[in-house]
Every structure is written in structure tokens, then in C-alpha cells.
Design an enzyme around this catalytic site. Structure first.
Site, PDB file in Angstrom:
ATOM      1  CD  GLU B 302      -2.874  -1.295   2.337  1.00 15.54           C
ATOM      2  OE1 GLU B 302      -2.572  -0.696   3.380  1.00 15.54           O
ATOM      3  OE2 GLU B 302      -3.907  -1.959   2.205  1.00 15.54           O
ATOM      4  CG  ASP B 376      -7.300  -4.965   5.646  1.00 14.14           C
ATOM      5  OD1 ASP B 376      -6.754  -5.216   6.736  1.00 14.14           O
ATOM      6  OD2 ASP B 376      -7.348  -3.821   5.167  1.00 14.14           O
ATOM      7  CD  GLU B 404      -9.610  -0.559   7.754  1.00 12.85           C
ATOM      8  OE1 GLU B 404      -8.734  -1.066   8.492  1.00 12.85           O
ATOM      9  OE2 GLU B 404      -9.381  -0.267   6.558  1.00 12.85           O
TER      10      GLU B 404
END
Lengths: 711, 711
Positions: B302, B376, B404
Site C-alpha cells: 500500500e 483485511d 474499520e
């Protein structure tokens, strides 16, 4: 039993002392040491007449106060047989009292209150014409009980001298706070409107307790997004919380909103579509919030759009918005902080030059919001020349509570003396006695629209304001917005007693420390009229070397003009002649280096380093001595505070202690950096008693703090 | 007298009930209703042997607990004549007890503790080999006293099963928190090192109370600035606070630091200058912090730099850092979360493919930090195939405590069942019984270096975690890092009793609500193995339509593969064959649509809408029913919670109430948006009992929230 109660009290104190993070502000309601019969009975035995959300708030406040201030099991009261309630809280219309003439009450207006002892019933009475008046009166009564004041024989009749007493939050929608040093915005826009945090209530309660009746939720560097429905719903939710506390909500209106969210090709205030757009927008806002306060506007300044973009005047811009708000009773607070790097004139003069010719051209619901000085919230500024100079236009005061230029979060600077100094200044515009307070409260030029704004120092820090003592500046602002004639010493004493303790061994020395603190900051930052010599952008620490760049009027060298020939900004006739913007007596007094108060000397005069001041010493020596004095005081404050250990709770003691130590270190940083810088021009040694900078100038210039809060 | 005490207790309860903002977490120490003689005497009459900062912390904790848990004036104890102390806290070496054999104590290691009733002296004894062990034992004892547990006859002998139990703070130096939803970073870098906030102590204390012994202060998307002296001073100040609580500090190391702050031309791990730079840097860090824990590294992922930039392996990168830390006992936690949009393979497979060939190539002080699943932190993921597959390399677990993908701040999702589910999964790598817990605690492959990481959900919100119930996830993480074999129900019960009340009319229903909450979230977000269908960037709300853009592996359509023919990601042999990364029994079980647990169905299989599931209904019907079930539960939770009013303090009750209402609304948003989207492909009606979306698909796609926190 007596032993048990004493033990109990100790025990309660111990628990409350264990962790006091300061969240309760000046509403600590810690136990009164030897409560009098009046104090105890008043808190235990009361009647409140009326029903409303505000009345409920009053009830809760009394319960909270009683739980803290007195021990519920105090036997001296328990066994007393009261035939009537000791305290009566009711609107005047609900009372049946013949002792107080109706005229005296009607003069209280919608927000005033009366507190008195009723001769016949022996009751303490709090009365007013509105529930909000009762709330203000209740807070006042509780403050008196906490600090041990008694009600004077003639009673207390209080009405605010200024109508709109508003906080300005420079809070962005992403929760950053411009020039905010106490964490982030307390407005959690993301969770609004669905989650109403307890803190919103606590915020409103704290403001009501000191008479603040308005809040501008958003930054003057505005984002038009807040005027869209998704955000108006959130604003409405806050307004609904604040209403029963007597607080109205205001928003900043970005001048280009008709383009950005209205999809119009222009924001020209004389364009009919633009005018219609604002009228529709006002209508929409009032559908959400029927008592919406109005708009605050920063236009044509520091990159903000405004009427200049269309070659219109500030009056054209303000009046367009005023017309939109007028049907609903809203007002426009139009900021005078207009200046441009393209205007080839002393920044000091630009606002006056812009606005003075427009005197009388603003609609009735416009008030011009003027900072206390003409530059920007410096530790000391001469008062803004616009005050008193626009008789046909209401002017309001803008103070900065957040300490952009007074050391940010960690420097103790009690601002009451700054506010008081400004409010007491005589503009001489209607002859001697034309104090700024009279401009602000409308009495000098007979204006009914009056207001004061304070740029909030409130953030998400657990104690709201970063430094525990910065709570005092919020407190002061509220008190002085209510009554701009108050004096600093009384405010400091009252705040200390409400916030920490009534122990005079604490209150007296710390009150003195507070009262001297702002002058101390002036000394170690900008003595003798120096100004705007802080680091660039974040404004954290000294930066007298700041020069060049995009805008001269954002540099330090523009303002101090230091060179081998001397230092200071010549604003007399030989210079920019900003002085001519003041009334004749001021021009005369300040135009003469012999008669100008030394505190403003270098603001108006450029003088050689060898120039002798009243004490017979040179300008250079005086500059150095002032810096050293500031440092010495900051160091002495640390020592003084250390003797206070044990007199207050440990958590707040330790917090203030480390902040005072930081302040002393940074005072030295300021002194050393400024003297190292200026000495390269003066080429003179430091006088006796002034310590040499610990490092050379390059060292100070090389300090580049990263991620400084508030920008 | 009795009346007075009862009154007093009520009074105390009242005050504490007035404003409970949740800051005290699970350390409320609210009064025990009818304290037993053992509880009271233990808290009133104790002896602590030893002198250290940790011992002082133990003393303060006992005082704090006693002040809250029992009334000091309880006469039943006051009149009791004790000949010895009821509680004795001392290291084993300072005790003179012959009942507990030395071997049993030495097995406790450096962090374990024992609590037992001493037969002869009738004392409660807390002992350990270290002061930290005593601190852990004390917290455990106090937790038992609060919830009313007694010490079993055989005593308690506890030692952590995992050595490094660390929180990962994704906190940036400007105080924003990546994927943080509870305000901003509690690290006030600007005020550090000169101001040590009370909150740092409170943070350390809370962590110590649940056995967390390490904290990574900075974001894995790292800033090399934290490795410069100005910041190392700040880090040192925090390390000094945390040390007596048994907590070590770690930092994230940006791989390109040698270039950015070292001014080297490269960060190639095989470059000698680079290696020397890191060695010098490690030396420098240990001069500030002698017990510095080590580095966490996110590399080649990322946008983060890493060894790939120099065509080196992850082992090359990790070993370079490990060598630098080795002389001082530091470790490297090297993240396995490596994937690239340039690798033309299922993102699920990339970490395994990258790391598996490196098994055995890492230095002894390197541990590979593996997220629980291969994508994730989805609401549910099959376990990461790396677990158990790298016998020669220590692997650690990375859980995400911050939500998240589970509704951010406002959605109640008790994560213990998620953690437990993963830890109990059998990898079959050493035959049946090769649970992930055994990989993590080192027993499966005999590793001594063991660790668990939890991405913190802590922020500047007054209650630390946004949702009051998200405190339970922090709590759970600590407890499961200490013992990965714990069960969720016990943790929930204990946390509720410590945090709110022991009233079983509250604890039982709310415990059930907690235990069911994560499955509820799976249902209304990503049932049956769906994953990664949230909104882009901020990940707030549904976004099954997210497609295109820079990276396919950041879109929703990449993961759900919905079309008219069906839905799901084929990871069997006919597809990406990610399944081959698992052990044979798993491949067999999950490779077959008839035997794979339905909860993972669409993670591994692409199936037609009409495919029949075990209940005989079609896939489409089952998807819809799951969504509806999640919504129904979220709505039912609101109703259930409303019946709890009055059982706990009002402030927390109201806070949780509004959050549960938001969750119910957003559950509907998820259901409606996802069903509106998927139905365009299935072209099938919704089954009975499933409510139609309130709006059309375009409506849901048009929702564009602004300023969502956490990015």
C-alpha cells in the site's frame, strides 16, 4: 456522630481529590467548609415555580450544587423545622410580592434577574421576566454560595449590558481547530445529529453559567458545506440542545457559497439571483432552526472571497445577507478584519480606510465586528481606531480567547487585564470619557444592537482549554461580555474560589500571579510596543527574523523595522501616519515620544537604540530589561506554584506545574532569540542583570518545530 | 447509625451516577453491595513488601479500589481486632512460606503470579517473581473482589501464554489516527516530553490491569520523523511513564528512513552504509530507552517502501533491522500484509506466496505479524493460510480492535467471538489439533518468541473508545493475548460486572446481546462469506458497487464477482486456487460446496443465485434472510437496551442508546443497499419476511458522506 461526619467529609474530599481532570470547570461545587445556616437551608429547601426545559435545568443545577456544596446529613439543618421554603425561584409574574416595584423588574429585560432577601417571608428570592433570567440568577446565587458571599441588603439587580455575547469557534468540519491548542473540535459532526453527546449539554451549561448566549460553530475561514441540508440537520441538533440554556447558534457564511453549493455563476451581492439564493437559504435555515442567530462573515481577507471580487463594498455584501436574515430576526456580524497585500498601505490603516467611509450605509441588522487592535490579537495592541469613529454604525468587539499570540496552550496569560485595558481606553470621539466600553454597549452613540465576540479556546482536551488557567479566560470573557466595566482582580478571585479552593493562602498569591501574567508575557515576547515578531505560520515561538515570502505584512521585519539606526514602526506623520485615524487628543499624546505611554512606544515610533526612556536608560537597555523581567517572573511563578502543593488536588497541581515550567523555558527562548536577533543591529552589550542568550542567533533560527497544533 | 450509612452509600452512588463518562473503563470500583468479611478485611488491612515504582502503583491501586469498593466506615470491620494483615503482597523471595513449593513459583516466570489463601496465617497472599507479577496479581485480585469471585482452594497460578502482548496504535504525529474512530491520538507529541499528562498513566494502568505489556506508538504507515532526536526524547518520556507498569515501547520503522532522515542515497538492506545507519540508530534509541521493545514494519504494501524497491526479500529487510536491535534484546515484528496491485494474483494468496519460501530464513529476533485473515480484518474471514505453514518461523497474530470494517465507532460488535473463532481454528498442519492458538503461543512448533498485536481502538474521546462497549474489545484483547484459550462468554460477563453493575438483570441479557453482536454485524454486512463490499477509502457504509479506479484489489466487484450467473469468489482449483495454501483436510472440506461451512461459502465459491443451501432455500433467499436477520437483531437490541434504563448510570445508558439506534439505522442501510445492488443481478424477488429497500439503488449510490473520521 460528629466524628463520623468529619470522617465522611474527608473521605468525600479524598475521592474527589483523587482525579480532578478539570472537566467541571468553575462549577466544581466542592464542599463548603463551615456552611452557614443560610447556605445550607437555601440549598436544601427550595421551591421552583414553572415548567420548561430551562426550569428542569435549574432544578438539576440546584441538586448538583447541593450534592457537592453541603453534606446532606448535616444535622443542624435536619432538625430545623422550616415552615416555608428558604429559597424561591420564580418569574416575577408568578410571584406575589409587593416589596419590589414592577418597574424595577421590567428594567431587567428578558435576560436580567434579581436576587434578594424577602423581608416578610425571610426567603431568598430569585426572580426574572424569563426562565433564562432565572437560570442566570440561579447560577449567580450558587456562585455566591460557593465563594461565601452574602446577598446585600438592597438585593442584586443584574441585566446584561451587551445583547449578543457570543463565542466564535474557529472549528473546521474535519474537527481541526484553527488556532486551537486544546485538542480538536468538540463538535463531532460525523456523529451528529444522531448522537447528542453529554459534552454539548455541559458546554451549554458552562456558557449559561457565565452569561454567554450565542455560539458561532464554525471557522471564519469558512466552508460552505455547513450550509447544506446534511449539515444543517446537525446544526439543528446542537441548536436544540443549546436553546433551553439561552444560547443561539450562528454560522459563518462563506461569501462564495452561491457558487460552491448553489451552482450559480457568481456571488455578486448586487446580482438578483445571488440575493434570491441567500433569501432561500435563510428561509431554509430558519425552517431547521427558528431562532437561528445569524451569520458571521470574514470577507476579502487572507484569501477569503468577498464583495471585492465583484468591485462591491463591504456594505453591499453585508446588506445582502442582512436582508435575507431580516424577516426572521437574524443579524450579520461582518468582520472588519479586511486587509490585502495588494494595498500599498500600512496594514494597521486598512480596515479603518475601508469601513469609515461606509459609516451609516449598513442595514439595521448588521454589526461590524472589530478586533481589539488593528493588527491581530498581539499581546498588547493600541485600541483599534475604528472604535468610536463610526457613530452611525454599531460596532462590536472581537477578543481572542485562544492564545494564538500569547504562548498557545502552555503559557499562563490571564486575559482579563488585556480585555479591561482595551475596554477602559478613551477614544475621545465624543470628548473625554468616550471609553470603548461605551462604544460596545451602545451608550456612546445610542445603538440598540450590541455584541461581543470571543474566539474560543475550547477543545477536546479533558479540561476543555489545555491549560487549566485558560478556563479563566473563557470565564472572564463571559463575565465581561455581560458587563464590560468589571475589574480583573474580582474576576480572578471569584474564578479561583469557584475552581480550586477558598483557602486564602492559595487564592491571594495565585490571584496576584494571574493578574501579572499578561504583562509578563508582553515583557518576554513584545515589550515596548513591539509586535508580530513570532514564528511564521504556526506562530509558535519567536521569529523576529521572519522576512520575505509571499506577503510583507505577514513578516516580522515589516513590523519591527530593526536596523542599525534603530527599531520601531513609524506611524506618525513622518511614517505611515496611522495615528491620524485616532481622535485629536490621542494623536497628540501618542505622536510625541515624550508623552506616548512607553507600552506603545515602538508601535508608533522608530527610534535609535540610544534613545533615552523615562528611566534614563537607553531604548536598547530597556528592551533587554523588559525581556529579562518577563523571564524572571515566569521562573518565579514556578517557584510560587511549588509552594501550593497540597493546597489543591494533585492532578491539576501537577498539570499546571509542568505548564508553568514550559512557560519559563519558552520565556527564555523568546528573550534569547529576540535579544540575539536585535543585538546584531544595536551592537550594544546587554545591561547588568540581563543574562546572555545561551546560543547564537543561528541556533534559534534553526529551531523548526513540526506538527505544531492549531493550523 | 445504620440509617446514616445506608444514606451515605446512596449519596455516594448518586454522585458517582451523576456523571460517568466512562473514563474509568473496567476499573470503576463501584461499591460492593454486601461486602463479605473477606472482601472488606482484604481491602482494609494489607501489607505490601518491597520498594519500587511498581510497588507504589500497587499501593495506590489498592487505596483507590478500597475507596470505591467498600465504605471505610463499615463498623463490622472497624471493631474487629486483627492480629495480622488480611492481605499480603510480596515477591516470593521476600516471603517465608513453606506451603508453596519453589518449583511452582519458578514456573510463573517473570510475569506470572500466584494468589492463594495461606492455611496457617489465614492470609490472602499475592506473590510472584517480580514486581510486575505482583501488579498483575493485584489487579486480578481486585477484579475478583469486584465481581464477587472467591479464591479457589487450590489457589490461582497464572502465567501469560504469549510473551509480547502489544497494542498497535495507528497514530500519526499530527494526532490523526488512521482507522481511528474515537477522536484523535492520545499522544500529544507537541507537549511531550515536557508535559506528562495524567492520561498516559491512566493508559498504562488500564493496560497493565489486563496484562498488555507493549505498545507501538506510531502508525504502520510510518513517518521517519519519529526516529529523529526531537521525537525520541518524546518517546523516551512515554517509555519512562510506562516502564513501572511493565509496558515496553515499540516504534514503526519506515524502511526508507536512511534516505529521509539519514541522507543516504539508498535504503537497500544489503548496503553496508544502510546497515550501519540502522545499527547507529538502534544504539541511539537504546541510549534514550534502555528497554526499547523494537520495531514494527509495514513494507512493500500500500505504497510503503520496502526491500522490493531493491529487489531484496522480506527476510533481507527484516534481518537487517533485527541485526541492529539484537545487541540490545530488541525484536522486529515484520508484517506479512504484503500485496501489490502489480501482482496478477488473488490478493488472498500474495502474503503466503511471498513468505512461505522464506520460512527459516529470518533471524531469531524476527517474528512475522500475520493478520487473522488473508484479506483485511473483514467481519468474518477464514483464517490466514500462513498460520501453521511456516514451522521454522515464529508467527504472531494481528487482530484489529478498531472497527474499520465492523461499523466504526457506533456499531456494537463484541470481538471476543471473532478472536476466539480464529484462535480455535484447526490448521491441521501437524495433524488434527493444530489450533491457531498453538501456533501463536509457540507450542505447535516450539518457538520461544511469541507475540500478539491488537490494532488499538483508543482515542481522545472521553470514554477512550467511542462506543462504551468497545472498551470490551480492548479488554478482550488484553485477556486473550495473555491466554488465547479463554472463552468469550466469561470475558463478557466479567467485563460487564467490572464496568457497569453486578445486577444479573442487566448482566445476563446484555451478555447475550454482546455475544451475538458480531454475528449480527456479519449478517447485515457480509453474510455467507461475502467480503470487502464496503464504501471506498473511508470504509463507512456499504459499497458493493465500488469498481474500477486505481486498484482492482481495492474494489468490491473484485471480491463479490456478482453477475447474472451468480455471486462469490472462486478460490477453488477452477478459480484462483487460494485453497491450495491450506492443509489437505481443509482443502477437502472447504473445496466442496456441500461441506464447506456456509459462513465461508462465497469466500471460496462462485455459485448461481438459485443454488440450494442446507435449509433447502436458494442462495439468493439465504443472502436476503441473513441481511434481514442482522437488521432484526440490531432493532431488537435497541428495545432490549431501553429496558435497562435505571439499571446503570444515565450518562452511559443514553450514550449507548443513541449508538444502538444508529447501528439499527445503519444495519438497514447496509441491507437495503446490498440487496438493491445484488437484486439487479439475481433478478429475483425478496423472500417472505425480508423488507424491501426503502429507496432505489441510485439513492444508495448517491450517499457520499464527507469528513468521515479515520482516514
Amino acid at each position: 456522630m460528629r466524628f463520623v461526619y468529619a470522617f465522611l467529609l474527608l473521605f468525600l474530599l479524598r475521592i474527589s481529590a483523587f482525579a480532578n481532570d478539570g472537566y467541571k470547570l468553575w462549577l466544581q461545587y466542592y464542599p463548603i467548609e463551615n456552611p452557614s445556616y443560610w447556605q445550607t437551608s437555601t440549598l436544601k429547601n427550595y421551591q421552583i415555580i414553572g415548567t420548561s426545559e430551562t426550569i428542569d435545568i435549574i432544578k438539576t443545577e440546584l441538586e448538583t450544587a447541593a450534592a457537592g456544596l453541603i453534606s446532606k446529613i448535616n444535622p443542624s439543618v435536619k432538625n430545623q423545622k422550616n415552615t416555608s421554603n428558604a429559597l424561591l425561584i420564580a418569574k416575577y409574574q408568578d410571584l406575589n410580592l409587593n416589596e419590589i416595584p414592577k418597574e424595577q423588574i421590567s428594567q431587567l429585560g428578558n435576560e436580567g434577574y434579581a436576587i434578594f432577601l424577602h423581608n416578610k417571608s425571610k426567603q431568598t428570592v430569585v426572580t426574572a421576566n424569563s426562565d433564562i433570567g432565572l437560570l442566570y440568577g440561579t447560577f449567580r446565587l450558587l456562585q455566591m454560595i460557593q465563594v461565601g458571599k452574602i446577598i446585600p441588603k438592597e438585593g442584586i439587580f443584574q441585566t446584561p449590558k451587551i445583547n449578543h455575547r457570543v463565542l466564535n469557534h474557529w472549528d473546521n468540519l474535519d474537527r481541526t481547530v484553527e488556532r486551537g491548542y486544546a485538542g480538536f473540535s468538540i463538535w463531532n459532526w460525523h456523529r451528529l445529529p444522531r448522537h447528542i453527546d453529554q459534552q454539548y449539554h455541559d458546554y451549554a451549561r458552562a456558557n449559561a453559567s457565565i452569561g454567554i448566549n450565542g455560539t458561532v460553530l464554525t471557522n471564519v475561514n469558512a466552508n460552505s458545506l455547513v450550509l447544506t441540508p446534511a449539515y444543517l440537520e446537525k446544526v439543528k441538533a446542537l441548536a436544540d440542545v443549546f436553546r433551553p440554556y439561552g444560547i443561539k447558534v450562528y454560522l459563518t457564511a462563506r461569501f462564495s457559497s452561491p457558487i460552491e453549493i448553489g451552482k450559480l455563476p457568481t456571488a455578486d451581492p448586487l446580482d438578483e439571483d445571488v440575493q434570491a439564493w441567500w433569501k432561500d437559504k435563510a428561509k431554509e435555515i430558519y425552517e431547521y432552526i427558528p431562532d437561528f442567530g445569524g451569520f458571521v462573515v470574514k470577507a476579502d481577507s487572507e484569501g477569503q472571497p468577498g464583495p471585492h471580487n465583484y468591485k462591491r463594498t463591504q456594505a453591499d455584501g453585508a446588506n445582502m445577507l442582512a436582508e435575507a436574515l431580516e424577516p426572521y430576526g437574524g443579524i450579520v456580524m461582518w468582520r472588519a478584519f479586511v486587509y490585502s497585500e495588494h494595498t500599498p498601505d500600512d496594514r494597521h490603516k486598512q480596515a479603518y480606510n475601508e469601513f469609515k467611509p461606509l459609516d451609516g450605509k449598513f442595514k439595521e441588522n448588521v454589526i461590524i465586528q472589530v478586533k481589539n487592535g488593528a493588527i491581530d490579537f498581539q499581546p498588547r495592541e493600541p485600541f483599534h481606531p475604528m472604535f468610536g469613529a463610526m457613530p452611525a454604525t454599531p460596532l462590536m468587539m472581537e477578543f481572542q480567547i485562544t492564545q494564538e499570540y500569547l504562548g498557545h496552550d502552555t503559557h499562563l496569560a490571564f486575559l482579563a487585564p488585556l480585555f479591561e485595558e482595551v475596554l477602559k481606553e478613551d477614544t475621545f470621539r465624543e470628548g473625554a470619557g468616550s471609553q470603548i466600553a461605551k462604544v460596545i454597549d451602545g451608550t456612546l452613540h445610542n445603538h440598540k444592537l450590541t455584541a461581543m465576540a470571543g474566539v474560543a479556546n475550547i477543545g477536546s482536551d479533558r479540561n476543555w482549554t489545555g491549560h487549566h488557567f485558560h478556563q479563566a479566560n473563557w470565564y472572564t470573557y463571559g463575565k465581561m461580555a455581560w458587563d464590560p466595566y468589571l475589574n480583573s482582580a474580582e474576576i480572578a478571585e471569584e474564578w479561583l474560589k469557584l475552581t480550586f479552593t477558598s483557602d486564602k493562602n492559595f487564592v491571594e498569591p495565585i490571584q496576584n500571579m494571574m493578574l501579572a501574567s499578561r504583562e509578563m508575557v508582553v515583557n518576554y515576547m513584545t515589550p515596548l510596543g513591539l509586535h508580530h515578531i513570532m514564528a511564521e505560520s504556526h506562530h509558535y515561538g519567536p521569529g523576529p527574523w521572519v522576512t520575505g515570502g509571499r506577503r510583507a505584512d505577514w513578516t516580522a521585519t515589516y513590523y519591527h523595522q530593526a536596523s542599525e539606526t534603530g527599531i520601531g514602526f513609524d506611524r506618525t506623520k513622518t511614517g505611515s501616519n496611522a495615528l491620524e485615524q485616532y481622535a485629536e487628543p490621542i494623536q497628540k499624546l501618542w505622536g510625541d515620544v515624550e508623552t506616548i505611554p512607553e507600552e506603545h512606544l515602538l508601535w508608533f515610533h522608530h527610534l535609535p537604540w540610544s534613545h533615552k526612556l523615562q528611566n534614563g536608560k537607553s531604548l536598547w537597555d530597556n528592551i533587554a530589561i523588559h525581556y529579562q523581567k518577563g523571564v524572571d517572573e515566569a521562573k518565579a511563578n514556578v517557584k510560587l506554584w511549588e509552594t501550593m502543593q497540597g493546597k489543591i488536588d494533585h492532578e491539576r497541581f501537577a498539570h499546571v506545574h509542568s505548564f508553568l515550567k514550559i512557560q519559563a523555558e519558552e520565556a527564555i527562548w523568546w528573550k534569547d532569540a529576540c535579544l540575539a536577533y536585535f543585538s546584531q543591529f544595536s551592537k550594544l552589550p546587554l545591561p547588568d542583570g540581563v543574562e546572555n542568550p545561551a546560543h547564537d542567533l543561528e541556533y534559534y533560527k534553526s529551531i523548526k518545530p513540526r506538527h505544531v497544533p492549531g493550523i
